[in-house]
Design a protein around this motif. Structure first.
Motif, PDB file in Angstrom:
ATOM      1  N   MET A   1       0.836  -1.186   0.000  1.00 58.32           N
ATOM      2  CA  MET A   1       0.000   0.000   0.000  1.00 58.32           C
ATOM      3  C   MET A   1       0.878   1.245   0.000  1.00 58.32           C
ATOM      4  N   PHE A   2       0.516   2.168  -0.831  1.00 59.64           N
ATOM      5  CA  PHE A   2       1.219   3.447  -0.897  1.00 59.64           C
ATOM      6  C   PHE A   2       0.238   4.573  -0.620  1.00 59.64           C
ATOM      7  N   ARG A   3       0.753   5.633  -0.050  1.00 59.66           N
ATOM      8  CA  ARG A   3      -0.093   6.771   0.288  1.00 59.66           C
ATOM      9  C   ARG A   3       0.552   8.042  -0.256  1.00 59.66           C
ATOM     10  N   TYR A   4      -0.282   8.918  -0.831  1.00 58.40           N
ATOM     11  CA  TYR A   4       0.188  10.188  -1.367  1.00 58.40           C
ATOM     12  C   TYR A   4      -0.599  11.333  -0.744  1.00 58.40           C
ATOM     13  N   THR A   5       0.046  12.471  -0.634  1.00 59.65           N
ATOM     14  CA  THR A   5      -0.590  13.661  -0.088  1.00 59.65           C
ATOM     15  C   THR A   5      -0.669  14.715  -1.183  1.00 59.65           C
ATOM     16  N   VAL A   6      -1.788  15.382  -1.246  1.00 58.18           N
ATOM     17  CA  VAL A   6      -2.000  16.422  -2.247  1.00 58.18           C
ATOM     18  C   VAL A   6      -2.412  17.693  -1.523  1.00 58.18           C
ATOM     19  N   ARG A   7      -1.907  18.817  -1.976  1.00 58.18           N
ATOM     20  CA  ARG A   7      -2.290  20.107  -1.396  1.00 58.18           C
ATOM     21  C   ARG A   7      -3.046  20.910  -2.448  1.00 58.18           C
ATOM     22  N   PHE A   8      -4.163  21.488  -2.017  1.00 57.65           N
ATOM     23  CA  PHE A   8      -4.985  22.317  -2.891  1.00 57.65           C
ATOM     24  C   PHE A   8      -5.010  23.741  -2.375  1.00 57.65           C
ATOM     25  N   SER A   9      -5.123  24.674  -3.303  1.00 58.88           N
ATOM     26  CA  SER A   9      -5.413  26.050  -2.893  1.00 58.88           C
ATOM     27  C   SER A   9      -6.882  26.069  -2.465  1.00 58.88           C
ATOM     28  N   GLU A  10      -7.329  27.170  -1.895  1.00 57.26           N
ATOM     29  CA  GLU A  10      -8.725  27.243  -1.442  1.00 57.26           C
ATOM     30  C   GLU A  10      -9.678  27.074  -2.620  1.00 57.26           C
ATOM     31  N   GLU A  11      -9.362  27.726  -3.743  1.00 59.25           N
ATOM     32  CA  GLU A  11     -10.210  27.627  -4.940  1.00 59.25           C
ATOM     33  C   GLU A  11     -10.244  26.194  -5.467  1.00 59.25           C
ATOM     34  N   GLU A  12      -9.071  25.542  -5.508  1.00 54.46           N
ATOM     35  CA  GLU A  12      -9.008  24.156  -5.977  1.00 54.46           C
ATOM     36  C   GLU A  12      -9.768  23.226  -5.036  1.00 54.46           C
ATOM     37  N   HIS A  13      -9.631  23.477  -3.743  1.00 50.74           N
ATOM     38  CA  HIS A  13     -10.325  22.653  -2.748  1.00 50.74           C
ATOM     39  C   HIS A  13     -11.838  22.761  -2.912  1.00 50.74           C
ATOM     40  N   ASN A  14     -12.324  23.993  -3.082  1.00 51.82           N
ATOM     41  CA  ASN A  14     -13.765  24.188  -3.272  1.00 51.82           C
ATOM     42  C   ASN A  14     -14.246  23.503  -4.549  1.00 51.82           C
ATOM     43  N   ARG A  15     -13.463  23.594  -5.602  1.00 52.25           N
ATOM     44  CA  ARG A  15     -13.811  22.929  -6.866  1.00 52.25           C
ATOM     45  C   ARG A  15     -13.826  21.408  -6.683  1.00 52.25           C
ATOM     46  N   PHE A  16     -12.807  20.899  -5.986  1.00 56.60           N
ATOM     47  CA  PHE A  16     -12.731  19.460  -5.709  1.00 56.60           C
ATOM     48  C   PHE A  16     -13.961  18.999  -4.926  1.00 56.60           C
ATOM     49  N   LEU A  17     -14.312  19.732  -3.869  1.00 57.11           N
ATOM     50  CA  LEU A  17     -15.468  19.347  -3.056  1.00 57.11           C
ATOM     51  C   LEU A  17     -16.756  19.371  -3.867  1.00 57.11           C
ATOM     52  N   SER A  18     -16.885  20.364  -4.713  1.00 53.73           N
ATOM     53  CA  SER A  18     -18.074  20.452  -5.562  1.00 53.73           C
ATOM     54  C   SER A  18     -18.169  19.242  -6.486  1.00 53.73           C
TER      55      SER A  18
END
Length: 124
Positions: A1-18
């Motif tokens: 198993m491998f795990r990755y971390t991703v960082r979003f800007s606030e705009e990207e995060h809101n788009r991702f959640l949508s």
């Protein structure tokens, strides 16, 4: 198993959640993997107007059933407790109200058809 971390800007995060909310997927990690590897996923879109209309239409249907039951009870009581002449006069008034109810029912059916047509055109 491998795990990755991703960082979003606030705009990207809101788009991702949508996008995640519209997908109907139950876990963000599953959504990310499917999206990353190009697997198809559904986007569910709920039309609030349609949901409200359906709810109100269901309420109307329940009220019409109740009216039908009450109508039968009223006719029985009229027959039992009133003279024929008085019962006929009251039944005439009841009949007039029933005609109004039928007109309302037809209008509801018309509106439902219009809503169906509009909704069908939106989904295409």
């Amino acid at each position: 198993m491998f795990r990755y971390t991703v960082r979003f800007s606030e705009e990207e995060h809101n788009r991702f959640l949508s996008m995640f909310e519209k997908s109907g997927v139950n876990a963000k990690s599953v959504f990310l993997k499917a999206h990353f590897f190009g697997q198809p996923f559904k986007v569910l879109k709920v039309d609030k107007t349609l949901v409200d209309y359906y709810t109100k239409l269901s309420d109307f249907h329940a009220q019409f059933r109740a009216i039908g039951t009450n109508y039968n009870q009223v006719v029985k009581e009229l027959r039992l407790h009133f003279s024929e002449k008085k019962a006929m006069a009251l039944l005439y008034k009841l009949e007039q109200q029933t005609v109004e109810l039928v007109k309302l029912s037809r209008r509801i059916v018309e509106l439902s058809r219009e809503m169906q047509e509009k909704w069908s055109q939106k989904s295409v």
